[in-house]
Design an enzyme around this catalytic site. Structure first.
Site, PDB file in Angstrom:
ATOM      1  N   ASN A 146      -6.741   1.492   2.976  1.00  0.00           N
ATOM      2  CA  ASN A 146      -7.515   2.709   2.776  1.00  0.00           C
ATOM      3  C   ASN A 146      -6.975   3.961   2.059  1.00  0.00           C
ATOM      4  O   ASN A 146      -7.734   4.569   1.399  1.00  0.00           O
ATOM      5  CB  ASN A 146      -7.100   3.142   4.523  1.00  0.00           C
ATOM      6  N   TYR A 159      -6.958  -9.032  11.390  1.00  0.00           N
ATOM      7  CA  TYR A 159      -5.637  -8.987  12.102  1.00  0.00           C
ATOM      8  C   TYR A 159      -5.789  -9.340  13.587  1.00  0.00           C
ATOM      9  O   TYR A 159      -6.665  -9.030  14.150  1.00  0.00           O
ATOM     10  CB  TYR A 159      -5.095  -7.290  12.064  1.00  0.00           C
ATOM     11  N   GLN A 198       1.234  -6.595   5.464  1.00  0.00           N
ATOM     12  CA  GLN A 198       1.643  -6.442   4.036  1.00  0.00           C
ATOM     13  C   GLN A 198       3.158  -6.963   3.602  1.00  0.00           C
ATOM     14  O   GLN A 198       3.409  -7.805   4.524  1.00  0.00           O
ATOM     15  CB  GLN A 198       1.609  -4.685   3.793  1.00  0.00           C
ATOM     16  N   ASN A 250     -12.135  -0.859  -1.113  1.00  0.00           N
ATOM     17  CA  ASN A 250     -11.542  -1.191  -0.029  1.00  0.00           C
ATOM     18  C   ASN A 250     -12.251  -1.297   1.474  1.00  0.00           C
ATOM     19  O   ASN A 250     -12.618  -0.078   1.489  1.00  0.00           O
ATOM     20  CB  ASN A 250     -10.107  -0.815   0.098  1.00  0.00           C
ATOM     21  N   GLU A 251     -12.548  -1.930   2.342  1.00  0.00           N
ATOM     22  CA  GLU A 251     -13.304  -1.828   3.415  1.00  0.00           C
ATOM     23  C   GLU A 251     -14.253  -0.819   3.328  1.00  0.00           C
ATOM     24  O   GLU A 251     -14.291   0.035   4.347  1.00  0.00           O
ATOM     25  CB  GLU A 251     -12.153  -1.496   4.443  1.00  0.00           C
ATOM     26  N   GLU A 262       0.974  -0.981   0.001  1.00  0.00           N
ATOM     27  CA  GLU A 262      -0.055   0.008  -0.104  1.00  0.00           C
ATOM     28  C   GLU A 262       0.916   1.516  -0.057  1.00  0.00           C
ATOM     29  O   GLU A 262       2.037   1.281   0.682  1.00  0.00           O
ATOM     30  CB  GLU A 262      -0.875  -0.213   1.364  1.00  0.00           C
ATOM     31  N   GLU A 294      -6.499  -9.437   3.335  1.00  0.00           N
ATOM     32  CA  GLU A 294      -5.726  -8.669   4.263  1.00  0.00           C
ATOM     33  C   GLU A 294      -5.416  -9.571   5.489  1.00  0.00           C
ATOM     34  O   GLU A 294      -6.659  -9.929   6.128  1.00  0.00           O
ATOM     35  CB  GLU A 294      -6.042  -7.325   4.796  1.00  0.00           C
TER      36      GLU A 294
HETATM   37  O1  AHR Z   1      -3.257  -3.054   6.187  1.00  0.00           O
HETATM   38  C1  AHR Z   1      -3.369  -2.089   6.809  1.00  0.00           C
HETATM   39  C2  AHR Z   1      -4.721  -1.148   6.726  1.00  0.00           C
HETATM   40  O2  AHR Z   1      -5.651  -2.147   7.237  1.00  0.00           O
HETATM   41  C3  AHR Z   1      -5.139  -1.069   5.183  1.00  0.00           C
HETATM   42  O3  AHR Z   1      -5.091  -0.091   4.571  1.00  0.00           O
HETATM   43  C4  AHR Z   1      -6.687  -1.237   5.646  1.00  0.00           C
HETATM   44  O4  AHR Z   1      -7.597  -1.703   4.368  1.00  0.00           O
HETATM   45  C5  AHR Z   1      -6.728  -2.201   6.730  1.00  0.00           C
HETATM   46  O5  AHR Z   1      -7.800  -1.678   7.716  1.00  0.00           O
END
Ligand code: AHR
Length: 497
Positions: free
Chosen positions: A71, A243, A348, A171-172, A26, A291
């Site tokens: 994001n 995450y 990432q 995205n999201e 990103e 992700e």
């Molecule tokens: O990977 C970091 C961030 O985590 C990304 O930009 C977003 O999609 C997620 O919230």
């Protein structure tokens, strides 16, 4: 502790799509600037890409890389990142409070991906923009020539189309932190209309609709169902993001998180299939876990970062040994769902919550989580076999049974690789694995990552503190594989016919 495992030639999960070993770059922190790109670095190539980083990416074996966000993409004008660099605008980057110089855009990134042996998974901006910019981007990247955007690409020096096959529709979009966040109906409609025109430009592309930003989102479930109601006929995948962090410093709980990860996958499969049934559709929508990782070490540090600077050191988690064990369990879980999870991106790749770290102007090294990923990517391609596990378990808050053993196997032409984690901190596991229907295999090697303090890390000065060894104990006894899995260990048992 004793444990038993059984794999059978007749009990397969499915073919592993190599894209489950994908990753993500990103425009965030030092992922691009100081990560993959640093003209003036002693290791920079003719285009300013760091060759030391490319070498590490190749070692990991990353077949696809999602780009440019995250994001970031929800406020991105892709046209800012093409053509002569001196003409490119500097922008306020609102997702991460930074300045974006646009020195790198799709022109450069597709070239970097080629050099790293990867494909691009491209995301379009459905936050502040919509179908028009998305269709133009597909035209710029994939149309051969003779039209405004395809000729613009040729004018910029790229005669041949980039041929980007995989595209994310935003995205999201369910997250209030997202520029242009939407309700499920708002997003579903715009995603369907965008998908339609993108596929009209290039019918060969595959599209990923945004699922929930995490299982914890209050709209999880209804979001997926509504989005798929609108997009089912146009998209090929729905995304999942997750995450994890050991915030309570509770190792047993932390290592159980891969079970939540598996539950998340199974819930999204159910939703996809219920929409399929409701629509009387013959088509199956698969999953893109685009992700996933551990992310929490850098949270406090990030609060101190000065806004509106170029490539600040954001999200620079330093990963320890327990993180590598969870990453191993997460990889096993992805493989256990290989029939439906066709793409996944460790988020990432470089510097930003990443397996690879760099110093600006200096060294590059592999974090602890690099190794389970590398092993899975190297040896986890083939047919995933369903594990039948019998072992002791422990309890954590919210889950009565967490098995000490996490495992899957992948069969190649004349190979079988058993991936296994022993979650026990105290006891070695004497494991007997029956390989029903597989004959004539011998142990090639038993790789391990173990024997470290759970908080041990790799650094630029000590890059080999946590690295794998080939010192595991495994032997074949007839058709039974007998192994010892040491306490808190990641194991890769490679068998050859
Ligand atoms: O990977 C970091 C961030 O985590 C990304 O930009 C977003 O999609 C997620 O919230």
């Amino acid at each position: 502790m004793k444990a038993a495992l059984r794999f059978s030639k007749n009990a397969v999960v499915g073919e592993v799509d190599k894209r489950v070993f994908g990753s993500f770059i990103e425009h965030l922190g030092r992922a691009v600037y100081g990560g993959i790109y640093e003209p003036g670095h002693p290791e920079a190539d003719d285009q300013g890409f760091r060759k030391d980083v490319i070498d590490l990416v190749k070692k990991l074996g990353v077949p696809i890389v999602r780009y440019p966000g995250g994001n970031f993409v929800s406020g991105y004008n892709w046209e800012d990142g093409i053509g002569p660099k001196e003409d490119r605008p500097r922008r306020l980057e609102l997702a991460w409070n930074a300045i974006e110089t646009n020195e790198v855009g799709i022109d450069e990134f597709q070239e970097w991906a080629k050099r790293a042996g990867s494909e691009v998974m491209m995301a379009v901006n459905l936050g502040t923009r919509g179908p028009d910019e998305a269709r133009h981007l597909v035209e710029y990247c994939n149309f051969p020539g003779g039209t405004y955007y395809s000729d613009l690409r040729r004018k910029n020096g790229f005669e041949e189309p980039f041929g980007i096959k995989t595209w994310c529709l935003g995205n999201e979009m369910d997250g209030p932190w997202q520029m242009g966040a939407k309700t499920a109906d708002e997003y579903g409609r715009i995603a369907a209309e965008t998908a339609k025109v993108m596929k009209w430009v290039d019918p060969s592309i595959e599209l990923v609709a945004c699922g929930s930003s995490s299982l914890d989102m209050p709209t999880f479930g209804t979001w997926e169902a509504t989005v798929l109601e609108h997009t089912y006929n146009y998209v090929d995948y729905i995304s999942l993001h997750s995450y994890y962090g050991n915030r309570q410093d509770d190792l047993g709980l932390f290592l159980s998180r891969s079970l939540d990860f598996g539950d998340f996958i199974e819930s999204v499969i159910s939703i996809c299939d219920s929409v399929k049934a409701k629509k009387h559709s013959k088509k199956t929508v698969n999953l893109s876990f685009d992700e996933w990782n551990v992310w929490y070490h850098s949270n406090e540090q990030d609060k101190k970062i000065e806004p509106w600077t170029i490539a600040p050191p954001q999200l620079e988690d330093v990963y320890n040994f327990e993180d590598a064990l969870l990453v191993g369990c997460l990889l096993i879980t992805l493989l256990k769902h290989a029939d439906r999870v066709k793409m996944a991106c460790m988020a990432q790749l470089v510097n930003v919550i990443a397996p690879i770290m760099t110093e600006n102007g200096g060294r590059a090294w592999a974090q602890t989580i690099f190794y389970p990923f590398m092993h899975a990517s190297m040896y986890g391609r083939g047919t995933a076999l369903k594990p039948s596990v019998s072992c002791d378990s422990y309890a954590v808050k919210g889950r009565a049974e967490v098995p000490y053993l996490e495992s899957v196997a992948v069969a190649g032409e004349d190979t079988i690789t058993v991936f296994a984690v022993n979650r026990s901190a105290d006891e070695a596991m004497e494991l007997e694995t029956v390989l029903a229907g597989f004959e004539g295999y011998t142990v090639e090697e038993h790789l391990t990552l173990d024997g470290h303090g759970i908080k041990d890390v790799n650094t630029a000065d000590d890059p080999c503190n946590v690295i794998p060894k080939a010192d595991g104990e495994s032997v074949m006894d007839g058709d039974v594989l007998k192994s010892v899995l040491r306490p808190l260990s990641w194991n890769v048992i490679r068998l050859k016919k």
